[in-house]
Write an enzyme that holds these catalytic residues in place. Structure first.
Site, short mmCIF file in Angstrom:
data_model
loop_
_atom_site.label_atom_id
_atom_site.label_comp_id
_atom_site.label_asym_id
_atom_site.label_seq_id
_atom_site.Cartn_x
_atom_site.Cartn_y
_atom_site.Cartn_z
N SER A 125 0.84 -1.20 0.00
CA SER A 125 0.00 0.00 0.00
C SER A 125 0.88 1.26 0.00
CB SER A 125 -0.96 -0.04 1.19
OG SER A 125 -1.99 0.90 1.05
N GLU A 154 -9.71 -4.11 -6.48
CA GLU A 154 -9.41 -3.14 -5.42
C GLU A 154 -9.13 -1.75 -5.99
OE1 GLU A 154 -5.61 -2.98 -3.47
OE2 GLU A 154 -5.06 -4.91 -4.31
N HIS A 160 -7.45 -5.67 -0.84
CA HIS A 160 -6.26 -4.86 -0.66
C HIS A 160 -5.29 -5.53 0.33
CE1 HIS A 160 -3.91 -1.20 -0.63
NE2 HIS A 160 -4.03 -1.09 0.68
#
Length: 309
Positions: free
Chosen positions: A149, A242, A272
């Site tokens: 991320s 996602e 995610h």
């Protein structure tokens, strides 16, 4: 089935909370509580933990084979959390699981975060972690930088910063569900993100605003807009539905255009950073195994020819 249950749980229990924060951001939200509550998560067995103090932040060194620094492989792991939450505790198990699959030791960096510090400070802390591994005796061809991320953003940003500092590139980069573009426009226009079970639109808009306000003096460049030529081989993993699928796809395209060897793996209907659920989701376990194989391949026989997958 496990992946579908996980996605439904996140959609019902977590996404609405994130949406409230995105719509009503406030310093009163206890961002640090999440990492604090995860301090009792059990690490993978067979590794030794050492607390490390970098120049401006703390880190954890998990050593798989004590005393074998110069001959082993090391992973520099950069956690996700939107540059504002999570930390060493929340991502300890994931980092160690990847290290175990790779046969490597791992340094996890508790970098400084928004809104108190600009993203430029986060990048500086990650570079400090890389220097620590070099000073410990790990050659760059035995180091892999990995992150998820926001940590994926930092993975690419750190590699680009190394070039500017005249430091050697690591053997490879691994990015899981990476945020690579602070501008949310492209993501919000794509259909893949509309059904994301975790990240609401409001979070992307608010995060971009906070990052810009905190980073005015530094003017950090998003990895998709950076100078990518000369980066080492890259593995990107992302779920097909996602919000950050668009970022992963665009980053892979621009890496390929810059001549960087890149493999983009799109995992069907995975959430995610689904790799964190490797204990319960079979696809996540397979994805972690793929990362381990990639780390071993690139540190044993470095790849220098561009490829896509």
């Amino acid at each position: 089935m496990q992946a579908l249950v996980l996605a439904h749980t996140l959609r019902v229990a977590v996404k609405p909370v994130l949406d409230v924060w995105g719509r009503y951001p406030s310093p009163l939200w206890p961002a640090g509580l999440l990492d604090l509550s995860a301090r009792y998560l059990q690490p993978v067995r067979g590794v030794r933990k050492h607390r490390v103090q970098l120049d401006d932040c703390s880190a954890e060194w998990w050593e798989r084979r004590p005393g074998s620094d110069a001959g082993g492989t090391a992973i520099l792991y950069l956690h996700g959390g939107g540059f504002m939450t999570c930390g060493l505790n929340t991502h300890r198990v994931l980092a160690l699981r990847i290290a175990a699959a790779s046969g490597a030791s791992v340094l996890t960096v508790g970098y400084r975060m928004l809104p108190r510090h600009p993203i430029a400070d986060s990048i500086a802390d990650c570079v400090s972690g890389y220097r620590w591994l070099l000073d410990r005796g790990y050659p760059p061809e035995r180091i892999v930088v990995a992150g998820d991320s926001a940590g994926g953003f930092l993975t690419f940003a750190t590699a680009m910063a190394l070039t500017g500092l005249g430091l050697p590139q690591p053997a490879a980069l691994v990015a899981m569900s990476p945020l690579t573009d602070l501008d949310p426009t492209n993501k919000l226009s794509r259909r893949e993100g509309s059904g994301c079970p975790l990240i609401p639109r409001s979070v992307l808009i608010t995060l971009a605003d906070i990052a810009v306000r905190a980073d005015r003096s530094s003017q950090t460049v998003s990895p998709v807009d950076g100078a990518l030529a000369g980066l080492p081989p890259v593995l990107i993993q992302v779920g097909s539905t996602e919000m950050l699928y668009a970022d992963a796809e665009l980053m892979a395209q621009r890496l390929g255009a810059a001549g960087v060897p890149v493999t983009l793996e799109v995992w069907d209907r995975q959430v995610h950073v689904f790799q964190a659920a490797a204990d319960i989701v079979p696809e996540a376990a397979r994805a972690v195994a793929r990362i381990g194989a990639f780390v071993r391949e690139t540190t044993e026989t470095p790849v220098r020819t561009a490829s896509t997958g």
